[in-house]
Write a protein that holds these residues in place. Structure first.
Motif, PDB file in Angstrom:
ATOM      1  N   VAL A 151       0.839  -1.199   0.000  1.00 48.94           N
ATOM      2  CA  VAL A 151       0.000   0.000   0.000  1.00 48.94           C
ATOM      3  C   VAL A 151       0.872   1.245   0.000  1.00 48.94           C
ATOM      4  CG1 VAL A 151      -1.627   1.338   1.380  1.00 48.94           C
ATOM      5  CG2 VAL A 151      -1.979  -1.113   1.052  1.00 48.94           C
ATOM      6  N   THR A 152       1.971   1.214   0.776  1.00 43.88           N
ATOM      7  CA  THR A 152       2.863   2.363   0.828  1.00 43.88           C
ATOM      8  C   THR A 152       3.518   2.581  -0.531  1.00 43.88           C
ATOM      9  OG1 THR A 152       3.320   1.740   3.112  1.00 43.88           O
ATOM     10  CG2 THR A 152       4.731   3.412   2.139  1.00 43.88           C
ATOM     11  N   ALA A 153       3.942   1.516  -1.167  1.00 41.43           N
ATOM     12  CA  ALA A 153       4.569   1.649  -2.478  1.00 41.43           C
ATOM     13  C   ALA A 153       3.565   2.183  -3.492  1.00 41.43           C
ATOM     14  CB  ALA A 153       5.118   0.299  -2.933  1.00 41.43           C
ATOM     15  N   LYS A 154       2.334   1.704  -3.440  1.00 40.41           N
ATOM     16  CA  LYS A 154       1.320   2.189  -4.374  1.00 40.41           C
ATOM     17  C   LYS A 154       0.984   3.648  -4.101  1.00 40.41           C
ATOM     18  CE  LYS A 154      -0.906  -2.112  -5.678  1.00 40.41           C
ATOM     19  NZ  LYS A 154      -2.137  -2.881  -5.712  1.00 40.41           N
ATOM     20  N   SER A 155       0.907   4.029  -2.835  1.00 40.14           N
ATOM     21  CA  SER A 155       0.585   5.427  -2.546  1.00 40.14           C
ATOM     22  C   SER A 155       1.731   6.347  -2.971  1.00 40.14           C
ATOM     23  CB  SER A 155       0.267   5.605  -1.063  1.00 40.14           C
ATOM     24  OG  SER A 155       1.424   5.359  -0.285  1.00 40.14           O
ATOM     25  N   ARG A 156       2.986   5.881  -2.824  1.00 37.74           N
ATOM     26  CA  ARG A 156       4.114   6.685  -3.306  1.00 37.74           C
ATOM     27  C   ARG A 156       4.056   6.830  -4.820  1.00 37.74           C
ATOM     28  NH1 ARG A 156       9.106   4.119   0.112  1.00 37.74           N
ATOM     29  NH2 ARG A 156       8.524   5.002   2.132  1.00 37.74           N
ATOM     30  N   SER A 197       1.289   9.182  -5.670  1.00 35.07           N
ATOM     31  CA  SER A 197       1.639  10.577  -5.396  1.00 35.07           C
ATOM     32  C   SER A 197       2.636  11.109  -6.426  1.00 35.07           C
ATOM     33  CB  SER A 197       2.202  10.718  -3.984  1.00 35.07           C
ATOM     34  OG  SER A 197       3.454  10.050  -3.890  1.00 35.07           O
ATOM     35  N   LEU A 198       3.532  10.223  -6.915  1.00 38.38           N
ATOM     36  CA  LEU A 198       4.452  10.661  -7.968  1.00 38.38           C
ATOM     37  C   LEU A 198       3.696  10.999  -9.243  1.00 38.38           C
ATOM     38  CD1 LEU A 198       7.524   8.269  -7.602  1.00 38.38           C
ATOM     39  CD2 LEU A 198       7.457  10.732  -7.253  1.00 38.38           C
ATOM     40  N   TYR A 199       2.723  10.156  -9.602  1.00 35.97           N
ATOM     41  CA  TYR A 199       1.917  10.446 -10.787  1.00 35.97           C
ATOM     42  C   TYR A 199       1.143  11.744 -10.616  1.00 35.97           C
ATOM     43  CZ  TYR A 199       2.728   5.926 -13.043  1.00 35.97           C
ATOM     44  OH  TYR A 199       3.291   4.861 -13.668  1.00 35.97           O
TER      45      TYR A 199
END
Length: 103
Positions: A17-22, A25-27
């Protein structure tokens, strides 16, 4: 022992989840950067157009306020007498129909 396995899965899930949220947020931030660049280009384009418009208006007013100069007398062309009226040769262009059939 049964409680340890779900904890490992929860930890892996939270990392996912943290990797997906990062990534999300980058996108989002890259989208915001692109939008800011587009808005900046539009603003610069508008400012340049306004500057050119005011410059054009100033130059038009300046030309209108200047006294009109008289046209200088053109010397007669070679081979013409000075008493004859100067006539400029006219060139006419007659378009040819390309689709005309030859007989």
């Amino acid at each position: 022992m049964t409680t340890a396995a779900p904890l490992a899965n929860n930890t892996q899930f939270s990392v996912n989840v943290t990797a997906k949220s990062r990534e999300q947020s980058l996108y989002q931030s890259s989208g915001a950067i692109v939008a800011a660049i587009v808005v900046g280009v539009i603003i610069i384009f508008t400012v340049v157009l306004l500057i050119l418009k005011t410059y054009n208006r100033r130059m038009r007013v300046k030309r209108e306020l200047e006294p009109k100069a008289t046209k200088p007398a053109m010397p007669p062309a070679l081979g013409q007498s000075s008493t004859s009226v100067s006539q400029h040769p006219a060139v006419t262009f007659i378009p040819v129909d390309i689709h005309m059939q030859s007989r």
